[in-house]
Design an enzyme around this catalytic site. Structure first.
Site, PDB file in Angstrom:
ATOM      1  N   GLY A 467     -12.041  -2.321  -7.941  1.00 37.55           N
ATOM      2  CA  GLY A 467     -12.777  -0.829  -7.815  1.00 37.55           C
ATOM      3  C   GLY A 467     -13.265  -0.561  -9.103  1.00 37.55           C
ATOM      4  N   ASP A 582      -3.843   4.124  -3.415  1.00 34.51           N
ATOM      5  CA  ASP A 582      -4.807   2.964  -2.962  1.00 34.51           C
ATOM      6  C   ASP A 582      -4.268   1.622  -2.600  1.00 34.51           C
ATOM      7  OD1 ASP A 582      -7.290   2.339  -2.628  1.00 34.51           O
ATOM      8  OD2 ASP A 582      -7.830   1.343  -4.557  1.00 34.51           O
TER       9      ASP A 582
END
Length: 777
Positions: A467, A582
């Site tokens: 990410g 996450d």
């Protein structure tokens, strides 16, 4: 004898009628049928209501001028269209005919080649040419079933007059353009310098002189153009069409008693009939006056011309010294005006003769001279030019020095601010690295060592894209294999997230959490060094139809329990309570024994064990894994990770992503699909087909049951990780029954279920935007 004579006379008359009819056939009142003709002196066509007539007419009204086939308004004898404007007819015996093959043409004796107005690709019978009451002369093909096909019309070839329903614009199918052209002079129908066009992109009218735009109408608002006087458009109703077939402009008159029209003169003046004023005065649009009436500023204005310079007609004593003559017959008043305007040594021009030819005068003299005068500033041209040049140069130089000084100061200040910011940041990073090394024994590697370990971050060493940047495989000088995460310079993860991940992972020690070995800080580079996971991440196997076969049920169940143990440690047994925020398949790494390890703590948040809930205005995470209270209100807790774990658990069972699980008959997301199967006691249909039905049915049912409990809408209804591990490892029946889950997507309208409320997806996205939440990754 008398009887014989009468018979001879009768026979002669019949023969004469047959002969004359073969030579000439008179036209009907408003139409030409096959074989009909119109000659240059007799038999004009009249429209049905006698509003217009079609005949051979002398343009300009001179006795010795040549005739043109033209359409004239019967109301005021104004010519609104002519057919042969580029080819005048020098005979008085010209004929317009429509032959039996459908060819519409003009013929005259002195020229063998006729002027063809329309010729069909193949001969066509049953045609008719009609002059309509709109002033449009049309040629149509008549079909037996009573329908007509338009073959040709005069409205497709406008001249210098625009009448109601006549179009300006472009036909996108054929590429044909409709526009007006001025005449070269009043007495000649030859095309002149000016054209009136419709600009479809800006939706406005414009007048060009020899291709250069000199006037624009401005936008149309409330049926009124900005730059056209009210008295010229008061009774007009505009029609603007813009589609795949055409982009056109036309108008109609609200008062049907008089036909309104616009006329483009040879000087560029666009006027309206019935003394309703001028539509546009392009003849007054010199290069500088772009402030009034739609005039456009030219790019190539001579330096010797200033505002106020105009041509004025003067009667002066004849003096033909220093005369420059242009013998080209195809120049007009506007051409001479433009030539004199661009020549700084030219003061005026005059008409050479009455047939429309002009000459440019180098010295101001002669009768009926068009003299260049200044109606504003009375400064001589050359003096004014020099004075303006000096003043302009001085002002420009001063402004340039001021602007350059301000720019230099701004650049210098910005550079100082950036250097100071960078210095503070580097100092913070250096202090952080030293602190972590002393406190946790974290290795701080040299940047050159990291570059060498990754073969200069080569694509062959790249393991994947996280990410916040790429991850590379590296080999240290000791031979140890490591995973090197290089934070992208454009990444949204800044110093706060980087420090957060460093501090957090150093504090955490568990077999189901990835182990941080070291870090590297070099200028703007921020790099983390982890244990190398030889089997990559869970999503590498789980969502691939071939590699998923390597994950049998026992291995999947072991991975589920390992992830649950790692989350339990983060939530309960670590020194600080940690919420990952996450959790997803790509953040679960697998070691050489396929043991799961939770990674990527860049978004994690730490709390004391007494705290249980927090709120943020910056929502980060991955769509499909976020709990409803976090996605919509920014509220997160350990139950937010529980929701993500539930989605991940169902993905592991099914082998499919939450956001790509759709069925042709029931387009649901994974959560909705599981709920539908659960209600119908068909939940074993969820199991990944790659398992080949080799799995523990009780364990699969238990996992699906737990997964649905984890994705409950309200956080308090979800189990804790302690409860989840107990349910996973116990053989006792699970008492709690799941309710309809949050974010239950059903049908093609994509709405979200919130127990009693449905929220449309666009409303959900709007709430996120209004809350200034970040974009999902």
């Amino acid at each position: 004898m008398r009887l014989i004579f009468q018979k001879l006379v009768l026979a002669f008359m019949q023969l004469w009628l047959w002969w004359s009819s073969s030579i000439h056939v008179d036209a009907a009142d408003d139409s030409l049928n096959p074989g009909d003709t119109i000659n240059s002196s007799l038999h004009p066509l009249y429209s049905k209501s006698n509003k217009y007539l079609l005949a051979f007419i002398k343009i300009g009204g001179q006795v010795d001028s040549f005739p043109y086939l033209a359409i004239m308004s019967e109301y005021d004898n104004a010519i609104v269209w002519d057919a042969n404007q580029e080819q005048s007819i020098d005979d008085s015996d010209a004929v317009l005919s429509l032959n039996l093959s459908g060819v519409l043409k003009i013929e005259y004796a002195s020229v063998k080649k006729p002027i063809i107005l329309y010729s069909p690709p193949q001969p066509i019978n049953n045609t008719v040419a009609t002059l309509l009451d709109t002033g449009n002369f049309v040629l149509q093909h008549l079909h037996p079933n009573g329908t007509n096909t338009l073959l040709w019309q005069s409205f497709d070839y406008p001249t210098n007059t625009l009448i109601p329903t006549m179009k300006l614009g472009v036909n996108h199918k054929t590429g044909h353009r409709w526009l007006l052209f001025s005449q070269l002079t009043y007495g000649s129908a030859t095309r002149g310098a000016f054209s009136l066009e419709w600009e479809p992109r800006e939706q406005e009218l414009m007048i060009r002189r020899r291709g250069k735009v000199c006037w624009k109408s401005g936008k149309v608002r409330n049926n009124r153009f900005e730059n056209i006087p009210e008295d010229a458009q008061g009774v007009l109703k505009y029609s603007i069409v813009s589609n795949g077939d055409e982009d056109t402009f036309s108008f109609t008159s609200k008062n049907e008693s008089h036909t309104r029209r616009w006329f483009l003169s040879d000087t560029g003046q666009l006027s309206c009939n019935y003394n309703e004023g001028d539509v546009a005065r392009a003849d007054l649009c010199y290069g500088y006056n772009n402030t009034e009436g739609g005039c456009q500023r030219w790019q190539d204005i001579p330096k010797c011309r200033i505002p106020g310079d105009v041509f004025t007609k003067k009667i002066l004593r004849s003096n033909y010294q220093n005369v420059t003559a242009d013998e080209n017959e195809n120049i007009s008043y506007s051409d001479c005006e433009a030539a004199c305007w661009s020549d700084c040594y030219c003061n005026g021009f005059k008409e050479f003769s009455n047939d429309g030819n002009y000459i440019v005068e180098a010295t101001v003299s002669g009768e009926d001279i068009y003299l260049l005068e200044n109606k504003g500033n009375i400064i001589p041209h050359h003096q004014g030019t020099k004075r303006r040049i000096w003043i302009s140069t001085g002002i420009a130089t001063t402004l340039l020095i001021i602007c350059a000084s301000i720019l230099c100061l701004a650049i210098k200040k910005r550079k100082h601010v950036l250097q100071e910011k960078k210095r503070k940041e580097m100092s913070l990073i250096e202090d952080l690295g030293n602190d972590l090394n002393k406190k946790y024994g974290l290795k701080v590697l040299d940047y050159t060592l990291v570059v060498a370990a990754t073969n200069e971050f080569s694509s062959e060493n790249k393991l994947g894209q996280g990410g916040f940047g790429p991850v590379y495989k590296g080999t240290l000088p000791t031979g140890e294999e490591v995973a090197i995460k290089r934070l992208a310079r454009s990444s949204t993860q800044g110093m706060v997230e980087f420090k957060n991940e460093l501090t957090l992972i150093c504090e955490l020690q568990h077999m189901n959490l990835v182990q941080l070995l070291g870090c590297c800080i070099h200028e703007e580079e921020k790099i983390l060094i982890y244990d190398y996971m030889s089997n990559k991440s869970l999503d590498f196997y789980l969502f691939d139809c071939t590699r998923s076969k390597l994950l049998d049920w026992n291995r999947r169940f072991s991975i589920i329990k390992g992830i649950a143990q790692g989350l339990l440690y983060l939530h309960k047994y670590s020194r600080l309570k940690v919420i990952h925020r996450d959790l997803k398949a790509s953040n679960i790494l697998l070691d050489e024994n396929m043991n799961p390890k939770i990674s990527d703590f860049g978004m994690a948040r730490m709390f004391t064990q007494q705290d249980s809930i927090s709120n943020t205005n910056r929502v980060v995470g991955t769509y499909g894994y976020m709990s409803p209270e976090y996605a919509m209100e920014g509220i997160f807790s350990t139950k937010s990770d529980v929701y993500s774990f539930g989605v991940l658990l169902l993905e592991i069972v099914s082998g499919r992503k939450n956001t790509s699980f759709y069925d042709d008959d029931h387009p649901l997301n994974l959560v909705g699909h599981v709920w539908e199967l659960w209600k119908d006691d068909k939940y074993f249909e969820l199991v990944d087909p790659s398992l080949n039905e080799v799995f523990d049915h009780e364990e699969v049912q238990r996992c699906i049951h737990i997964g649905l409990l984890c994705v409950e809408h309200y956080a308090n209804d979800r189990p804790t990780m302690s409860d989840i591990i107990l349910m996973l490892t116990s053989k006792s029946p699970i008492v709690s029954l799941p309710q309809k889950p949050a974010f239950y997507v059903q049908s093609r309208n994509y709405f979200f279920y919130s127990r009693n409320d449905y929220f449309y997806l666009n409303i959900y996205v709007l709430i996120l935007k209004e809350s200034k939440m970040t974009t999902f990754t």
